[in-house]
Every structure is written in structure tokens, then in C-alpha cells.
Design a protein around this motif. Structure first.
Motif, PDB file in Angstrom:
ATOM      1  N   TRP B 196       0.847  -1.211   0.000  1.00  0.00           N
ATOM      2  CA  TRP B 196       0.000   0.000   0.000  1.00  0.00           C
ATOM      3  C   TRP B 196       0.874   1.250   0.000  1.00  0.00           C
ATOM      4  CZ3 TRP B 196      -1.237   4.176   3.293  1.00  0.00           C
ATOM      5  CH2 TRP B 196      -2.431   4.834   3.007  1.00  0.00           C
ATOM      6  N   ASN B 216      -5.794   2.589  -8.569  1.00  0.00           N
ATOM      7  CA  ASN B 216      -6.808   3.642  -8.527  1.00  0.00           C
ATOM      8  C   ASN B 216      -6.263   4.829  -7.741  1.00  0.00           C
ATOM      9  OD1 ASN B 216      -9.036   5.250  -8.269  1.00  0.00           O
ATOM     10  ND2 ASN B 216     -10.402   3.611  -7.606  1.00  0.00           N
ATOM     11  N   TYR B 220      -6.529   5.932  -3.621  1.00  0.00           N
ATOM     12  CA  TYR B 220      -5.363   5.883  -2.737  1.00  0.00           C
ATOM     13  C   TYR B 220      -5.085   7.253  -2.134  1.00  0.00           C
ATOM     14  CZ  TYR B 220      -4.035   1.101  -3.816  1.00  0.00           C
ATOM     15  OH  TYR B 220      -4.031  -0.254  -3.899  1.00  0.00           O
ATOM     16  N   GLN B 223      -7.555   7.775   0.587  1.00  0.00           N
ATOM     17  CA  GLN B 223      -7.200   7.017   1.785  1.00  0.00           C
ATOM     18  C   GLN B 223      -6.061   7.693   2.543  1.00  0.00           C
ATOM     19  OE1 GLN B 223      -6.395   3.199  -0.048  1.00  0.00           O
ATOM     20  NE2 GLN B 223      -8.201   2.322   0.904  1.00  0.00           N
ATOM     21  N   LEU B 227      -6.223   9.014   6.329  1.00  0.00           N
ATOM     22  CA  LEU B 227      -5.347   8.469   7.366  1.00  0.00           C
ATOM     23  C   LEU B 227      -4.469   9.569   7.967  1.00  0.00           C
ATOM     24  CD1 LEU B 227      -4.667   5.804   8.708  1.00  0.00           C
ATOM     25  CD2 LEU B 227      -2.826   5.520   7.063  1.00  0.00           C
TER      26      LEU B 227
END
Lengths: 318, 346
Positions: B196, B216, B220, B223, B227
Motif C-alpha cells: 500500500w 486507482n 489511494y 485514503q 489516514l
């Protein structure tokens, strides 16, 4: 010339396993094992030499693809088919719309109208990143080596369906470590084949232009594609590496991959392509085997102008 | 010169509460900028989301949930506190990330920069506005949400701990902060070495290349924004608990830039960068503060150069000078790798 280019198309061949001279075995995608490169080339013999010609086994079909930038129609391609299992070149003078068409075929750009079908899937509304999962992978004219990642990291990135690419799994290494090892082994085998193993742990940013092209191609193969799209694979490559790159491109095709590449360099086109599509001013103006292209009047006119061999006649010019 | 006091203050700067808060926020920003290449100029909004997530849940929403004429849920203060922590660390930052990310992450990097800097100010001004006084306490902010936290403290509130550096409640906050910080840095380390994290770095280097290999990029980046926002929110929440107050002006644009300074100082794209950067930033600020103050008080620094009230400004001038020198001689940050950084230019 590689040995393969001297084969006479249509002559029965030993079969795909004999056609793979690579010392390191790299596992091939299931779909590739069924593609017989020689048969696919032979099948092109019956295809008429005209723009938009129908192919016996097309992997990529585009219809009425139009792309405009403001008032400029960059691409207006009525019908294009790419034969499965062969190397097709897309050529044309500067500004002919080759790269634009290329971006449209790989969905990195959306056409104003038209449909594109890849390997039985309509890809009109498929986002660019999903195309790779269908088995089509592309490279870029300006090489996109990921500079601050090492060569091996670049390679491992290419593998699809990685479990560790899910955020929640990323903190649980035991859920993806085994797959990661397989991917690393595959990446190392490919690096070996591209003779780049010694640079495995170097930052990609330290590679030369030609090495970056090689890396980009090798990385694309990590996707296990059925079709490889190369945007000017020879641009900026030093002549010493050219032969090696050519060899790799023909190697892809021998393994059953379909290759479509955009190129300026006519020598490369003559040397490795099985079929040539010529564009000018956004349209497909000619198609045929490489030998036929040099004599095609439309192509000569597109490259050199339609009056290049007649004396300048002021009356007709005006 | 009282060297003991100077040393004490400097160490408190190096490892104290502000170090923890800004290191956490910088870990988040490192995920955004250092690893994914997202230009987030609104890390303060995630910090504010953490502070207000806790404060609003405990102080404003909690009593309404417990209202005998309304829902009458009868939630205890402890339950409300932990619910508040969840809202602060998960719900609010995710909402902020979605609001800022959905319209901008498909566009070029600079659009995110514009939207984040604006969003941080919008959030602060809304929290400040008298219209929402019932919800956010406007410019006075909200207080009265940290009791549950300090009730858990095993330290005597009146005592002094760790070579008399911290008083009881502070010691507890700092201890919890270190644990959270260590866990955050460890989590960050784990995910960055995973596939990741590899995709994040690829997106930072070239989004189209990542896309051509089937990643994608949009998702990402989203995300990563979420995060990193969560780490920022944890920092903001600890800041609010430390002050026992969630106040809009604790999350002004300057806060974002301090986070940036901490990250760049330490080294972007390195796990330890944010920690080292934040420690050094506050170590130096606190050292110069007390050093200059004592110099002025002792008469070692004459009034014609600066007065005691000007020390606060002068230390930021010195910090600015330090940053200029850093940019000139060590652009990669304290633990960055110069060769790696130079690869950009090719």
C-alpha cells in the motif's frame, strides 16, 4: 534483424514453446498460452491494404472515435482494428494525432464520441486504472520511471491483485508476505531477462534514458498483460540500446502478447512491425504490411506534401 | 544565567506536550506530502476536527442525548468521553477528508492546497461565529471535556515528576502522548513498507504511471488524506485535552505552518522526520525563549536591542533565519537523503 524476422509468414512453425528462446522462464498469463504469434501473423496476409481494414482476430476495435480540442479535431478515426498476437505500428508525421489516439485507446483520455472495445469488453466508461486489469498496459512517451523508488520497487508495483495494497492489510504483513515473495521472484526474473539485475536496488532516477525505457517495459510486463501499448519506445534511447529494446519488443510478441506502438523511427517500424497503421491530420490514411507503406501514395503525400516531386506550378498553387 | 532553568525549558520543549501534538500532526502531513505528494495546507483543520470532535460530543451533544425530555439515553460521562474520542479520531477527520478530497483529488495537486487552506479557515470561522455559540461556544470555545481523561491519571495532580519536569496531570498527558506517538510512528512505518505504501510513493512520483499499472490513484489519495487526517486529529485532540479547552484560535493557519516547519525540518518522506523535526522546532523555540528572556532580565542584552516583551517575536525571527539556512544548506531536512532529493531534478 532478429532470426524471427526472417521467417516466412505462413510456414508452419514449431509452436509457441519453441518460439520462446528466453533463458529465464517467466510465467505467462493464461490467455497468452493460446495465442499463436505465427498464425496471427499469417492471418494478416489476407487483410486488404486499406484504412480501417477488418482483421481476422481483432483484440482492440475502435469505431468513430473523435477527439476535439476546441476547434481542432485532433483525432477522427472511423474504424481501427488491431490484430491479436502481432506487432502493429502506428505512424504518421508530427501532429497527426498518434499519441492522442493512443491515449484514447488506453482510456487515458476520453473521446468526444465513439466506442472502443478491448478483448470483448466495451471500455468506453471504464476508468484508466481498470484497463490494466483487463490485460492492457501502456508506457509513456516521456518515460515515467518512478525516480525515488528503487528498480525492484518499480517492478513490484506493477503486479496486479496485490493483497497488501489494501490499507487494512498493510499493517498485517503476514497477510501479504507470501504473495510479496512471489511477486519479488517474478520481478527478479524479469529484471534478469532485461539484464537489469545489477541495478536492482538503485533508485530509478539514477538510470539512463534507455535503461528507464527498459525498466518501464519490464514493469509493464509485471501486469501480465495480453496487450502492450508502447508510446515511442525508441525516443531518446541511445543507439547501443536500440537493438536490445527491439529484441524485447519482438520477444513480447513471440510470447503471444499483442503490441501496438507509436513510433517516428521508420527503421524500427520496418524492422519489427507486422502491420502498420498510418495517420495524418487525425485520420487513418493507410494500413498494410510495412513493406507496402513506402509505396503508398497517401502516405508519401502526408509525409512529404502532395506536390513534392512535381515542379512548382504557380497557377495550381494559387 | 540560570542554566538549570534553561536546560529544563529546553527539554520540556524537546519532549513535552507541544512536541507530541505537532509530531502527530506532522506524521499525518508526512503521509500526505512526504509519501503521497498531496499539498495539504490545512492540517490545522484536521487538528481542529479532533479537538472539536471530542469537545462537541461531550459538552454540547452529550447533554442533549441525555435530555430526559428528548432521547434520554442516560450515557455516563465516561461513555460520552470515549464516544467523543471516536468522533474526534474517526468521524470528524473522515468527514473533513471527504469534503476536501472529493472535489479536488481528481485535479492537479495545487487545487487541494487551495481547498485545504480555505477549509481550515472556514472551519475556524464557523466555530468562532456567535451563530453557532450553542454548538461550539464561539470564540470562547468549549471546556469541561477533559475530566474523564485526567481522572484516569495515576499521578498526584500536585506532584512533580520526571526530574520535576512535569506536574501530575501534565505527566499523564505526556505519557499517554508518547505511547500514542510511538504507536502512530510504528503504524506509519508498517504501512509505508507495505505494498500500500509503495502505491502511495508511486502516486507521489507519477500518478499516471500508477494508473497505467492498474492502481486507482484517486482512491489511494483519498485514503492517504483520511489516514493523515486521523493522525492530525489525534494531535488536535491531545492539544485540546492539554489546554482542557477547544478554542478556534488554537487552530489558526499558523498551526498548519508549524506542522510544515516540523516536517520539513526533520525530513519529509522519512518515518522519523516528523518526530525529530517537531522536537527540534520546540526545543529551539523554548531554548531561545528562556535564553533571551534571561539575557534581557540580567541586562546582558541591552534594552536598545530588545525588551522582554519582544522576545516572543525575536525567537520566531531566529527560527525563520534558521529555516532559510536549512533551505540553503540542507534542503532535505535533518535526516533526509540529499542524493534522493536531487533525483527530482532529472
Amino acid at each position: 534483424m532478429t532470426a524471427d524476422d526472417m521467417d516466412v509468414p505462413g510456414v508452419p512453425d514449431a509452436g509457441p514453446e519453441a518460439a520462446d528462446p528466453e533463458p529465464v522462464a517467466v510465467p505467462l498469463a493464461e490467455a497468452l498460452r493460446e495465442v499463436d504469434h505465427e498464425a496471427a501473423r499469417a492471418a494478416l496476409a489476407d487483410v486488404p491494404w486499406e484504412p480501417g481494414a477488418k482483421k481476422p482476430d481483432p483484440i482492440l476495435v475502435a469505431d468513430h472515435v473523435v477527439r476535439r480540442f476546441g476547434g481542432l479535431t485532433a483525432v477522427d478515426a472511423d474504424h481501427v482494428e488491431v490484430q491479436r498476437g502481432v506487432i502493429t505500428a502506428l505512424i504518421g508525421p508530427n501532429g497527426a494525432g498518434k499519441t492522442t489516439l493512443f491515449n484514447l485507446l488506453t482510456n487515458f483520455d476520453k473521446p468526444d464520441s465513439g466506442t472502443r472495445v478491448f478483448d470483448g469488453h466495451n471500455i468506453d466508461d471504464v476508468p484508466a486504472h481498470k484497463i490494466a486489469n483487463y490485460g492492457m498496459v501502456r508506457t509513456f512517451q516521456l518515460t515515467k520511471a518512478l525516480s525515488k523508488m528503487t528498480v525492484i520497487e518499480n517492478m513490484k508495483l506493477g503486479a496486479t491483485g496485490q493483497r497488501g495494497e489494501k490499507l487494512w492489510r498493510s499493517i498485517l504483513p503476514f497477510t501479504w508476505k507470501a504473495q510479496e515473495r512471489d511477486i519479488e521472484a517474478r520481478a527478479d526474473a524479469l529484471l534478469e531477462r532485461f539484464k537489469m539485475s545489477h541495478m536492482r536496488d538503485e533508485f530509478a532516477g539514477t538510470l539512463s534514458g534507455g535503461q528507464r525505457k527498459l525498466l518501464e517495459m519490464a514493469r509493464a510486463l509485471m501486469v501480465e498483460p495480453t496487450m502492450v501499448m508502447l508510446d515511442e519506445p525508441m525516443a531518446g534511447v541511445n543507439p547501443a540500446l536500440t537493438q536490445s529494446l527491439l529484441g524485447h519488443v519482438t520477444g513480447l510478441s513471440e510470447q503471444g502478447m499483442t503490441v501496438l506502438f507509436v513510433e517516428h523511427d521508420m527503421d524500427m517500424v520496418q524492422e519489427i512491425s507486422d502491420w502498420v497503421i498510418v495517420m495524418a491530420e487525425g485520420r487513418i490514411i493507410a494500413e498494410g504490411p510495412p513493406a507496402s507503406i513506402g509505396e503508398n501514395q497517401a502516405v508519401v503525400d502526408a509525409y512529404l506534401g502532395s506536390h513534392h516531386d512535381s515542379a512548382l506550378d504557380l497557377d495550381t498553387e494559387l | 544565567m540560570d542554566w538549570g532553568a534553561i536546560l529544563e525549558n529546553t527539554i520540556r520543549g524537546l519532549i513535552g506536550e507541544r512536541f507530541i501534538v505537532f509530531a502527530l500532526a506532522a506524521i499525518g502531513l508526512n503521509l500526505h506530502f512526504g509519501y503521497t505528494g498531496l499539498l495539504n495546507f490545512g492540517q490545522a483543520v484536521f487538528m481542529a476536527a479532533g479537538a472539536y470532535g471530542l469537545a462537541i460530543t461531550v459538552v454540547t451533544i452529550g447533554p442533549r442525548l441525555n435530555d430526559p425530555d428528548g432521547l434520554d439515553l442516560g450515557l455516563s460521562t465516561t461513555t460520552l468521553f470515549w464516544l467523543g474520542v471516536f468522533v474526534a479520531v474517526v468521524v470528524f477527520p473522515l468527514i473533513m477528508a471527504l469534503i476536501m478530497g472529493i472535489p479536488t483529488l481528481r485535479l492537479r495537486a495545487d487545487y487541494l492546497a487551495i481547498v485545504t487552506i480555505a477549509a481550515a479557515e472556514i472551519f475556524r470561522l464557523i466555530a468562532r461565529s456567535p451563530r453557532f455559540d450553542w454548538l461550539t461556544g464561539s470564540s470562547d470555545g468549549l471546556s469541561g471535556f477533559s475530566k474523564t481523561f485526567y481522572d484516569m491519571s495515576p499521578f498526584d495532580p500536585g506532584g512533580r515528576y520526571l526530574f520535576d519536569l512535569f506536574i501530575g496531570n501534565q505527566m499523564f498527558l505526556v505519557l499517554v502522548g508518547w505511547v500514542v506517538l510511538a504507536l502512530s510512528a510504528f503504524t506509519c512505518w508498517l504501512i509505508i513498507r507495505s505494498p500500500w505504501g509503495r502505491v502511495l510513493k508511486a502516486i507521489r512520483e507519477d500518478e499516471d504511471a500508477a494508473r497505467s499499472l492498474g492502481k486507482n490513484a484517486y482512491w489511494y489519495k483519498m485514503q492517504a488524506l483520511m489516514l493523515g487526517g486521523i493522525f492530525g486529529a489525534i494531535g488536535g485532540m491531545l492539544r485540546a485535552i492539554g489546554f482542557s479547552l477547544a478554542q478556534p484560535d488554537n487552530f489558526i493557519t499558523d498551526v498548519t505552518f508549524f506542522v510544515w516547519v516540523a516536517l520539513i525540518l526533520g525530513g519529509a518522506g522519512k518515518i522519523m522526520g516528523p518526530l525529530i523535526g517537531a522536537a527540534i522546532l520546540y526545543g529551539i523555540l523554548d531554548f531561545t525563549d528562556i535564553f533571551l528572556r534571561q539575557g534581557v532580565a540580567n541586562g546582558n542584552i541591552p534594552e536598545s536591542i530588545m525588551t522582554g516583551t519582544q522576545v516572543g517575536q525575536v525567537r520566531f525571527m531566529l527560527m525563520g533565519l534558521g529555516l532559510v539556512l536549512l533551505a540553503a544548506f540542507r534542503p532535505q531536512g535533518i535526516i533526509g537523503n540529499k542524493e534522493e532529493m536531487a533525483l527530482d531534478d532529472r
